[in-house]
Design an enzyme around this catalytic site. Structure first.
Site, mmCIF file in Angstrom:
data_model
loop_
_atom_site.group_PDB
_atom_site.id
_atom_site.type_symbol
_atom_site.label_atom_id
_atom_site.label_comp_id
_atom_site.label_asym_id
_atom_site.label_seq_id
_atom_site.Cartn_x
_atom_site.Cartn_y
_atom_site.Cartn_z
ATOM 1 C CD GLU A 116 3.207 -14.973 15.437
ATOM 2 O OE1 GLU A 116 2.172 -15.197 15.184
ATOM 3 O OE2 GLU A 116 4.176 -15.315 14.738
ATOM 4 C CE LYS A 142 -3.007 -21.483 14.879
ATOM 5 N NZ LYS A 142 -1.608 -22.037 14.921
ATOM 6 C CG HIS A 182 -0.440 12.729 -0.583
ATOM 7 N ND1 HIS A 182 -0.657 14.077 -0.921
ATOM 8 C CD2 HIS A 182 0.846 12.617 -0.808
ATOM 9 C CE1 HIS A 182 0.367 14.620 -1.180
ATOM 10 N NE2 HIS A 182 1.143 13.656 -1.480
#
EC number: 5.3.1.9
Length: 554
Positions: free
Chosen positions: A359, A518, A390
């Site tokens: 960000e 937004k 793994h």
């Protein structure tokens, strides 16, 4: 003029051009050979500070590499930039703000002026308010509507109001205070609230609504859901103030919600969300581990602040890590960076560093709005310890991408079980060693011969067992995770991100890209619920809206 008003073309600097030439000369550099030729390499490329030990010897560098990278830091005016940030100059140029999360960890008696006002008394006033509230809750003096003491605290917040506090309270779980459990509610997904509330009792639950503006959609929706749940469980409007407090700069909105003004903890516009765990946003941390430990966290970050400001660049931990990131991202073509904590309690550090780094430095324009001259922030990813071995470590070892990695590991476990921690530590070291050493064709063939395979099978199988090696990594070791050391660790990464932003000439403290989604989200929502009949701006979005409306029930 101050550096942030005169964004530079970093690629035109002499040090950058020298690094390009040096990169060509390092094309065939072998870490294997470097260690074999220099018994002092580990000592030369490692350092300690603030309770942390950094081994950066497993990198594609020599002393000339470090010297040239340090010259780059000097030529972009890094020292002036550091001074500008700590002194309260406006370095968040697009929003016209200073950047002073570091003020939150400065000791009593320090002075720091913002617009002619010393902000330190207010900082410590809020810290005292936190101390008082935490004391009342831990002592059982803060009681719910049924006069029972608070047993559960739910922090409602998202982004920086969630990731930093969650990281710290989980990382310091061995320091947790008895009697109060802390929980986090972030996502606007009803399932998250459903699962959380199923294990809570309204009469003994306190909600912290953490939103600087008190209008963050996800946070407000969750706060309203919590309020509805509280009332349905037997709580009353009259007693709401016992169960909801806020961390916000919008007092009026918090009061309108039903929170008493004395229970609203302030925020300042010179503290960004992803840097805010040191502020009242860290209230759930203090509730989890106690204010004494919270202050130790602040002290640890402050010691890193001092190191960052005073240590020469060639011995400066955040500066060195930042320069190595630039070296790989801009000269070796690395596009991502792995964070690999070998500690269960540090399992959330990757999520916090994703926001902190991506960000901050996910930018494509310089501070004056002109296009950047080079690549900027990498993708940050990773996960905890042996689990990754793994799963995705295969790509680190034999994939086609160069992916630098940070290994983070403590020497001492809080919960020793037989020889588990020795194996955990051994796995951490062996992974960084394997990335560096690799396995040659000759070694692969010899290994297969030792197992008794015939030459034809060896010829077929050996190429698959070759591991290139020469993959860079840093190893960060702490003796034991503690509030002070964790504070230093998080602050170190904050400063690393800032250093890289200075080199690239970008603003690490705004996030305009977040705002677009937004804004568009409001229109999409209105079309989904039918309050806006106009079609979406594109056919794909409208098609997905139609798909939802044709199938959703409820």
């Amino acid at each position: 003029m101050a550096y942030y008003r005169t964004p530079h073309d970093v690629t035109a600097l002499p040090a950058w051009q020298a690094l390009q030439q040096h990169r060509d000369a390092m094309q065939d550099f072998s870490m294997r050979e470097a260690f074999a030729a220099d018994s002092k390499r580990f000592d030369e490329f490692s350092l300690s500070c603030c309770g942390l030990f950094l081994d950066y010897s497993k990198n594609l560098i020599n002393e000339q590499s470090r010297d040239l990278l340090v010259q780059l830091a000097e030529q972009v005016g890094l020292q002036d930039a550091i001074k500008s940030m700590f002194s309260g100059e406006i370095i968040n140029a697009s929003e016209g703000r200073p950047v002073l999360h570091t003020a939150l960890r400065r000791p009593v008696g320090d002075k720091l002026s913002v617009n002619g006002v010393n902000v330190m008394p207010e900082v410590h006033k809020v810290l005292n308010q936190i101390t008082e509230l935490v004391g009342r809750i831990h002592d059982g003096l803060w009681r719910g509507y049924s006069e029972k003491p608070i047993t559960d605290v739910v922090n409602i917040g998202i982004g920086g109001s969630f990731l930093g506090p969650e990281l710290v309270s989980e990382a310091l779980l061995p320091y947790a205070q008895r009697g109060v459990r802390c929980h986090y509610l972030a996502n606007i997904d009803g399932s998250e609230f459903h699962e959380l509330s199923a294990n809570l009792r309204a009469e003994t639950t306190l909600f912290i609504v953490s939103s600087k503006s008190f209008n963050t959609l996800e946070t407000l929706k969750n706060a309203m859901a919590a309020r509805t749940w509280y009332l349905a469980q037997g709580g009353s409007e009259a007693e709401l103030y016992r169960h909801f407090i806020a961390v916000s700069s919008n007092k009026a909105a918090a009061v309108a919600f039903g929170i008493r003004e004395e229970n609203i903890f302030p925020m300042w516009d010179w503290v960004g969300g992803r840097y805010s765990l040191w502020s009242a946003i860290g209230l759930p941390i203090a509730l989890a581990i106690g204010t004494a430990n919270f202050k130790e966290l602040l002290s640890g970050a402050y010691t890193m602040d001092q190191h960052f400001q005073t240590a020469p660049f060639e011995k400066n931990m955040p500066v060195l890590l930042a320069l190595l990131g630039v070296w790989y991202g801009n000269f070796w073509g690395a596009r991502s960076h792995a964070i690999l904590p070998y500690d269960h309690y540090l399992r959330n550090i990757t999520k916090h560093l994703q926001q902190l780094d991506m960000e901050s430095n996910g930018k494509s324009v310089l501070t004056d709005g002109t296009p950047v001259k080079t690549d900027t922030g990498p993708v940050i990813w990773g996960g905890v310890g042996c689990n990754g071995q793994h799963a995705y470590h295969q790509l680190l070892h034999q994939g086609t991408q160069l992916i630098p990695a940070d290994f983070i590991v403590p020497v001492v476990s809080f919960n020793p079980v037989a020889d588990h921690h020795q194996w955990l530590y051994a796995n951490c070291l062996s992974q960084s060693q394997a990335l560096m050493l690799g396995k040659t064709r000759e070694e692969a063939e010899a290994e297969l011969r030792q197992k008794g395979l015939n030459e034809a099978d060896i010829e077929k199988l050996a190429p698959h067992k070759v591991i290139p090696g020469n993959r860079p990594s840093n190893t960060l070791v702490v003796e034991r995770i503690s509030p002070r050391r964790l504070g230093a660790l998080v602050a170190m990464y904050e400063h690393k991100v800032f250093v890289q932003s200075v080199i690239w000439g970008i603003n690490a403290f705004d996030q305009w890209g977040v705002e677009l989604g937004k804004e568009l989200g409001k229109g999409v929502y209105q079309r989904i619920v039918g309050s806006l009949e106009d079609s979406a701006e594109d056919g794909s979005t409208q098609g997905l809206i139609n798909y939802f409306r044709g199938r959703h029930r409820g």
